[in-house]
Design a protein around this motif. Structure first.
Motif, PDB file in Angstrom:
ATOM      1  N   ASP A   1       3.449   2.145 -28.234  1.00  0.00           N
ATOM      2  CA  ASP A   1       3.193   2.828 -26.967  1.00  0.00           C
ATOM      3  C   ASP A   1       4.468   3.479 -26.458  1.00  0.00           C
ATOM      4  O   ASP A   1       5.551   2.875 -26.497  1.00  0.00           O
ATOM      5  N   LEU A   2       4.331   4.695 -25.945  1.00  0.00           N
ATOM      6  CA  LEU A   2       5.413   5.369 -25.236  1.00  0.00           C
ATOM      7  C   LEU A   2       4.983   5.480 -23.783  1.00  0.00           C
ATOM      8  O   LEU A   2       4.060   6.234 -23.452  1.00  0.00           O
ATOM      9  N   VAL A   3       5.644   4.709 -22.918  1.00  0.00           N
ATOM     10  CA  VAL A   3       5.316   4.732 -21.503  1.00  0.00           C
ATOM     11  C   VAL A   3       6.220   5.732 -20.807  1.00  0.00           C
ATOM     12  O   VAL A   3       7.395   5.865 -21.137  1.00  0.00           O
ATOM     13  N   ILE A   4       5.650   6.481 -19.862  1.00  0.00           N
ATOM     14  CA  ILE A   4       6.392   7.458 -19.073  1.00  0.00           C
ATOM     15  C   ILE A   4       6.298   7.052 -17.612  1.00  0.00           C
ATOM     16  O   ILE A   4       5.197   6.929 -17.054  1.00  0.00           O
ATOM     17  N   LEU A   5       7.453   6.826 -16.996  1.00  0.00           N
ATOM     18  CA  LEU A   5       7.538   6.415 -15.602  1.00  0.00           C
ATOM     19  C   LEU A   5       8.353   7.440 -14.828  1.00  0.00           C
ATOM     20  O   LEU A   5       9.205   8.123 -15.398  1.00  0.00           O
ATOM     21  N   ARG A   6       8.105   7.527 -13.548  1.00  0.00           N
ATOM     22  CA  ARG A   6       8.903   8.437 -12.730  1.00  0.00           C
ATOM     23  C   ARG A   6      10.255   7.797 -12.435  1.00  0.00           C
ATOM     24  O   ARG A   6      10.342   6.592 -12.168  1.00  0.00           O
ATOM     25  N   LEU A   7      11.315   8.598 -12.492  1.00  0.00           N
ATOM     26  CA  LEU A   7      12.637   8.116 -12.108  1.00  0.00           C
ATOM     27  C   LEU A   7      12.721   8.163 -10.586  1.00  0.00           C
ATOM     28  O   LEU A   7      13.004   9.208  -9.992  1.00  0.00           O
TER      29      LEU A   7
END
Length: 493
Positions: free
Chosen positions: A444-450
């Protein structure tokens, strides 16, 4: 996408000597700060891989490589370099088990070249079967440097490959085992940080030799006088200086890569070493400037496999005049408590938070360079780290081995949020376009807001484990799984 066969036979300031596009990614961590932050906008969020009855979306190109891929992609001057193994041979004459440095054309993913490093014949203690090349290369113009599975530091002239006129040429090679007496050992469960990714300053390069402790046949360090860190003249391979500070106190293996910074007009080479000490050396002479113990004195158990003593898997990162790094152990040791530290690199001497005060006891160090530490608590405690941190807008992103992503204030260490990936994280995070990208062992590649409050942007499963760190270069996101390199671009069909 199937690639056709082709093979050639053969104050505080970051120092950067990288040549090429400002948006290239020519070394692990992008530049000498080792801080994996892209300068570009437009990083993709949505895509899908091609599957039966489902076309690919936003996939610029994709290609199969080996089966255990560890070396972070490097993108420089129109070429993409990755470390892999030989489970998907490109040369029908070279189908043996080996570690491989592969090169693809950035524009379309066409395979251009591979450098194959055969296994050592000493058995799995020294070069475990099927492991991929773990060293991301360093590229500066027509020169490329990397470390291979055989304990060799290699310099290639890639000028002909860059111009499309031929194959790279070996300029020099140093065998760390034969020429410098280094004892090389690779664990059964290999890791992305085993073999050093080279750092550069002026006409010099710096290499972590991975000098190790012997397990089979006696629990000892066979080569305590061999160097742990070496400075080479980058054009000739001549040794300029070397250091063996860890001596016979190496816990297990030595991982990670050097950091090069300039502080108060003096250039430092900073390396997390196998005895649990982070050390800074004068870049030109190798003279020790300062050292910092990542462990509390109470954790240094006489039997090293007991207690909570850590060493370093990660590479130190430089941001805002401070050095950031967390302690850890190799995955074979399992999980345990970690400690993430922010350190002031302007001091000298022993700058640990504690000094020895008898066996297993410490007392406060008046010369400490510790700015802050983060231990966490409960389910959100700081675990052992395999990954380096990434930092931007005064926010530190620090994944631990358990898969907990910690977001901290870079100035104070105050916790902002945590995110549980529910899978082990080996690779370092990428920060690009206000977003955080973290891959895990489930693929899984998770993308979160900085941001100071957690916002989950997206999550994609790429079908096989992600051990190498994602990079974003020239408008393309590169994600390397255990079987493929995927080049992903927003609005690509």
């Amino acid at each position: 996408m199937r690639i056709p066969y082709m093979h050639f036979l053969g104050g505080a300031l970051v120092i950067s000597s990288i040549i090429g596009s400002a948006a290239d990614w020519p070394m692990r961590g992008r530049d000498n700060s080792r801080n994996a932050v892209s300068v570009e906008t437009g990083a993709p969020v949505q895509w899908q891989l091609a599957a039966r009855n489902r076309p690919a979306q936003n996939i610029f190109w994709s290609t199969e490589i080996g089966s255990f891929n560890l070396g972070d992609p490097v993108v420089a001057d129109g070429l993409v370099w990755v470390g892999t193994n030989n489970d998907h041979p490109r040369d029908p004459k070279r189908t043996n088990d080996a570690s491989v440095l592969m090169c693809f054309r950035e524009a379309d993913g066409k395979f251009l070249y591979q450098h194959v490093s055969d296994r050592l014949k000493d058995g799995n203690v020294f070069d475990w079967w099927n492991c991929g090349l773990a060293s991301s290369p360093l590229v500066e113009g027509d020169r490329l440097w990397f470390c291979n599975n055989r304990g060799e530091v290699i310099c290639l002239d890639i000028g002909a490959l860059r111009s499309g006129k031929g194959e790279p040429r070996e300029v020099w090679k140093v065998d760390l085992r034969k020429q410098l007496g280094v004892f090389l050992r690779v664990p059964m469960i290999a890791n992305h940080a085993i073999h050093c990714s080279v750092a550069s300053y002026r006409d010099l390069i710096y290499v972590n030799t991975t000098n190790a402790r012997q397990i089979d046949g006696g629990d000892k360090v066979p080569a305590p006088n061999a160097p742990s860190l070496v400075c080479f003249q980058k054009h000739t391979g001549k040794v300029v200086w070397q250091d063996n500070s860890p001596g016979d106190r190496i816990f297990d293996l030595q991982h990670g890569s050097p950091l090069v910074i300039e502080v108060k007009g003096r250039t430092q080479v900073i390396m997390g070493q196998g005895d649990g000490w982070l050390r800074s050396f004068d870049a030109l002479t190798g003279k020790l400037i300062w050292k910092f113990d990542i462990n509390f004195k109470k954790d240094r158990h006489p039997k090293r496999w007991e207690g909570d003593w850590n060493y370093f898997m990660a590479t130190p990162v430089f941001y805002g005049g401070r050095v950031y790094i967390g302690g850890g152990r190799h995955v074979e040791w399992g999980d345990g408590p970690g400690r993430l530290c922010c350190i002031d690199p302007t001091k000298s001497g022993d700058v640990s938070s504690e000094l020895e005060d008898g066996p297993g006891r410490g007392k406060a160090n008046p010369n400490s360079a510790l700015v802050w530490e983060y231990l966490g608590e409960g389910e959100e405690r700081m675990g052992r780290m395999l990954a380096s941190v990434a930092i931007h807008d005064d926010l530190v992103i620090a994944p631990d081995r358990r898969g907990m992503i910690h977001c901290l204030d870079a100035r104070t260490g105050a916790k902002q949020w945590t995110h549980d990936t529910r899978a082990s994280v080996w690779c370092s995070p990428l920060i690009a376009d206000g977003k955080v990208y973290v891959g895990d062992e489930d693929g899984d590649l998770v993308i979160l807001r900085l941001a100071r409050q957690k916002v989950r942007v997206a999550e994609h499963n790429l079908w096989s484990p992600i051990y190498a760190s994602p990079v974003y270069a020239n408008g393309v996101l590169y994600v390397m799984t255990s079987t493929h390199v995927h080049a992903i671009r927003a609005d690509e069909r």
